[in-house]
Design a protein around this motif. Structure first.
Motif, PDB file in Angstrom:
ATOM      1  N   ASP A  78       0.843  -1.202   0.000  1.00 17.18           N
ATOM      2  CA  ASP A  78       0.000   0.000   0.000  1.00 17.18           C
ATOM      3  C   ASP A  78       0.875   1.248   0.000  1.00 17.18           C
ATOM      4  N   PRO A  79       1.507   1.563  -1.118  1.00 17.82           N
ATOM      5  CA  PRO A  79       2.376   2.750  -1.169  1.00 17.82           C
ATOM      6  C   PRO A  79       1.565   4.024  -1.027  1.00 17.82           C
ATOM      7  N   PRO A  80       2.198   5.116  -0.636  1.00 16.12           N
ATOM      8  CA  PRO A  80       1.463   6.381  -0.466  1.00 16.12           C
ATOM      9  C   PRO A  80       0.907   6.885  -1.789  1.00 16.12           C
ATOM     10  N   ARG A  81      -0.244   7.511  -1.707  1.00 19.83           N
ATOM     11  CA  ARG A  81      -0.890   8.074  -2.886  1.00 19.83           C
ATOM     12  C   ARG A  81      -0.917   9.600  -2.847  1.00 19.83           C
ATOM     13  N   SER A  82      -0.210  10.153  -1.880  1.00 10.77           N
ATOM     14  CA  SER A  82      -0.125  11.600  -1.737  1.00 10.77           C
ATOM     15  C   SER A  82       1.298  11.967  -1.325  1.00 10.77           C
ATOM     16  N   PRO A  83       1.800  13.111  -1.762  1.00 11.00           N
ATOM     17  CA  PRO A  83       3.134  13.541  -1.327  1.00 11.00           C
ATOM     18  C   PRO A  83       3.161  13.933   0.145  1.00 11.00           C
ATOM     19  N   LEU A  84       1.993  14.137   0.762  1.00 11.36           N
ATOM     20  CA  LEU A  84       1.916  14.465   2.182  1.00 11.36           C
ATOM     21  C   LEU A  84       1.830  13.166   2.977  1.00 11.36           C
ATOM     22  N   LEU A  85       2.775  12.953   3.881  1.00  5.94           N
ATOM     23  CA  LEU A  85       2.844  11.692   4.609  1.00  5.94           C
ATOM     24  C   LEU A  85       2.192  11.750   5.987  1.00  5.94           C
ATOM     25  N   LEU A  86       1.487  12.859   6.294  1.00  2.00           N
ATOM     26  CA  LEU A  86       0.890  12.998   7.625  1.00  2.00           C
ATOM     27  C   LEU A  86      -0.127  11.903   7.907  1.00  2.00           C
ATOM     28  N   THR A  87      -0.828  11.472   6.870  1.00  2.00           N
ATOM     29  CA  THR A  87      -1.856  10.449   7.064  1.00  2.00           C
ATOM     30  C   THR A  87      -1.439   9.104   6.481  1.00  2.00           C
ATOM     31  N   TYR A  88      -0.202   8.984   6.022  1.00  2.00           N
ATOM     32  CA  TYR A  88       0.219   7.698   5.473  1.00  2.00           C
ATOM     33  C   TYR A  88       0.242   6.653   6.589  1.00  2.00           C
ATOM     34  N   GLY A  89      -0.382   5.546   6.331  1.00  2.15           N
ATOM     35  CA  GLY A  89      -0.497   4.503   7.342  1.00  2.15           C
ATOM     36  C   GLY A  89      -1.900   4.367   7.884  1.00  2.15           C
ATOM     37  N   ASP A  90      -2.861   5.100   7.322  1.00  2.00           N
ATOM     38  CA  ASP A  90      -4.240   4.965   7.791  1.00  2.00           C
ATOM     39  C   ASP A  90      -4.759   3.542   7.564  1.00  2.00           C
ATOM     40  N   GLY A  91      -4.190   2.842   6.587  1.00  2.00           N
ATOM     41  CA  GLY A  91      -4.589   1.465   6.333  1.00  2.00           C
ATOM     42  C   GLY A  91      -3.692   0.437   6.992  1.00  2.00           C
ATOM     43  N   PHE A  92      -2.743   0.896   7.802  1.00  2.00           N
ATOM     44  CA  PHE A  92      -1.759  -0.004   8.410  1.00  2.00           C
ATOM     45  C   PHE A  92      -2.413  -1.014   9.348  1.00  2.00           C
ATOM     46  N   ALA A  93      -3.398  -0.564  10.127  1.00  2.00           N
ATOM     47  CA  ALA A  93      -4.057  -1.461  11.084  1.00  2.00           C
ATOM     48  C   ALA A  93      -4.740  -2.623  10.375  1.00  2.00           C
ATOM     49  N   ASP A  94      -5.451  -2.340   9.289  1.00  2.00           N
ATOM     50  CA  ASP A  94      -6.123  -3.411   8.554  1.00  2.00           C
ATOM     51  C   ASP A  94      -5.108  -4.359   7.938  1.00  2.00           C
ATOM     52  N   PHE A  95      -3.994  -3.819   7.459  1.00  2.00           N
ATOM     53  CA  PHE A  95      -2.934  -4.679   6.911  1.00  2.00           C
ATOM     54  C   PHE A  95      -2.384  -5.602   7.994  1.00  2.00           C
ATOM     55  N   VAL A  96      -2.099  -5.037   9.168  1.00  2.00           N
ATOM     56  CA  VAL A  96      -1.530  -5.824  10.259  1.00  2.00           C
ATOM     57  C   VAL A  96      -2.516  -6.880  10.752  1.00  2.00           C
ATOM     58  N   ALA A  97      -3.813  -6.573  10.692  1.00  2.00           N
ATOM     59  CA  ALA A  97      -4.828  -7.544  11.111  1.00  2.00           C
ATOM     60  C   ALA A  97      -4.754  -8.823  10.286  1.00  2.00           C
ATOM     61  N   GLY A  98      -4.265  -8.722   9.063  1.00  2.00           N
ATOM     62  CA  GLY A  98      -4.130  -9.903   8.221  1.00  2.00           C
ATOM     63  C   GLY A  98      -2.701 -10.360   8.030  1.00  2.00           C
ATOM     64  N   PHE A  99      -1.772  -9.793   8.818  1.00  2.00           N
ATOM     65  CA  PHE A  99      -0.347 -10.128   8.681  1.00  2.00           C
ATOM     66  C   PHE A  99      -0.039 -11.325   9.578  1.00  2.00           C
ATOM     67  N   GLU A 100       0.160 -12.468   8.982  1.00  2.00           N
ATOM     68  CA  GLU A 100       0.268 -13.733   9.706  1.00  2.00           C
ATOM     69  C   GLU A 100       1.329 -13.736  10.808  1.00  2.00           C
ATOM     70  N   PRO A 101       2.508 -13.139  10.611  1.00  2.00           N
ATOM     71  CA  PRO A 101       3.527 -13.190  11.671  1.00  2.00           C
ATOM     72  C   PRO A 101       3.113 -12.562  13.005  1.00  2.00           C
ATOM     73  N   VAL A 102       2.078 -11.711  13.017  1.00  2.00           N
ATOM     74  CA  VAL A 102       1.634 -11.116  14.284  1.00  2.00           C
ATOM     75  C   VAL A 102       0.247 -11.627  14.666  1.00  2.00           C
ATOM     76  N   ALA A 103      -0.122 -12.784  14.156  1.00  2.00           N
ATOM     77  CA  ALA A 103      -1.435 -13.351  14.488  1.00  2.00           C
ATOM     78  C   ALA A 103      -1.570 -13.607  15.985  1.00  2.00           C
ATOM     79  N   GLY A 104      -0.455 -13.797  16.673  1.00  2.00           N
ATOM     80  CA  GLY A 104      -0.485 -14.022  18.119  1.00  2.00           C
ATOM     81  C   GLY A 104      -0.639 -12.749  18.927  1.00  2.00           C
TER      82      GLY A 104
END
Length: 258
Positions: A78-104
């Protein structure tokens, strides 16, 4: 550089396996693999650093090296779609929810959501909180009908995990420790002045504040909270509403002017 070349260039920046985009050259070589590799690595490091700055408690929970690796996977997905990085990572939580290495670590996405809310609150528009005297001036018989304007920074997060406790002990100045009682916690994030504040809400508080923020009158918000839990204390929640600075005005103002 043509639009097509720019699109290929952008896509290749976050794909470590991608070759140098077609049409890209330098004065030293027709296909500058090494130069592009260095640039791609710098972009990756910069974006993972931006995520680490926005989610410091998350980084502390999993460790710097693991966080960098996890953030790198997110950057590729999910690369940034804006040159402003203040809100980059808004989708990080949903990504991590499906990231198998942190399932525990099932609470980790909610910690990320809390940190994201804090960063949004930090950059929200300034506004003066509602003063207690304004609410006290409302006749008791009309109190249930009033509506309140939420502060621009206000956010409510509900979690089945002790998210406020976990975040607090991994935030700057916190001390990690064993969570003795594992129960869900609801959080209010708000910046009434210079500093972003995180408050653990009492029973029913999340429903009460969320209903008010969505425009429900105070009486209906209280009714919804009481339907959710018999532990809802209206007096306690009203006091919290005023002391946290989560709201800025009574709506409509002209209905309550003297």
């Amino acid at each position: 550089m043509s639009t097509a070349t720019q699109e290929r260039f952008a896509a290749a920046l976050t794909d470590r396996e991608s070759p140098v985009p077609e049409g890209l050259t330098s004065w030293t070589a027709p296909r500058p693999e090494r130069r592009f590799g260095v640039y791609r690595n710098n972009v990756r490091v910069g974006l993972t650093g931006a995520l680490a700055s926005r989610f410091p408690a998350t980084e502390r929970i999993v460790g710097a090296d693991f966080f960098a690796a996890m953030a790198g996977e997110y950057v590729a997905a999910d690369p940034p779609r804006s040159p402003l990085l203040l809100t980059y990572g808004d989708g990080f939580a949903d990504f991590v929810a499906g990231f198998e290495p942190v399932a525990g670590l099932p609470y980790l996405p909610d910690v990320i959501r809390l940190e994201a809310a804090r960063s949004r609150a930090y950059h929200a528009t300034d506004a003066a909180p509602l003063v207690p005297e304004r609410l006290a001036a409302i006749p008791p018989e009309r109190l249930g009908d009033i509506r309140l304007q939420p502060h621009p920074s206000t956010a409510v997060l509900r979690s089945p995990h002790p998210v406020v406790t976990i975040w607090a002990m991994n935030a700057e100045g916190g001390t990690p420790h064993t969570v003795e009682t594992w129960i869900g916690e609801d959080a209010l994030v708000v910046r009434p002045a210079m500093l972003v504040e995180v408050h653990r809400l009492p029973p029913g508080g999340a429903t009460f504040l969320s209903a008010l923020a969505e425009g429900e009158p105070l009486g209906m918000a209280a009714t919804l909270a009481m339907a959710e839990t018999e532990q809802f204390d209206l007096t306690r929640n009203l006091a919290g509403l005023l002391t946290t600075g989560a709201f800025t005005a009574i709506l409509p103002e002209d209905d309550h002017d003297a």
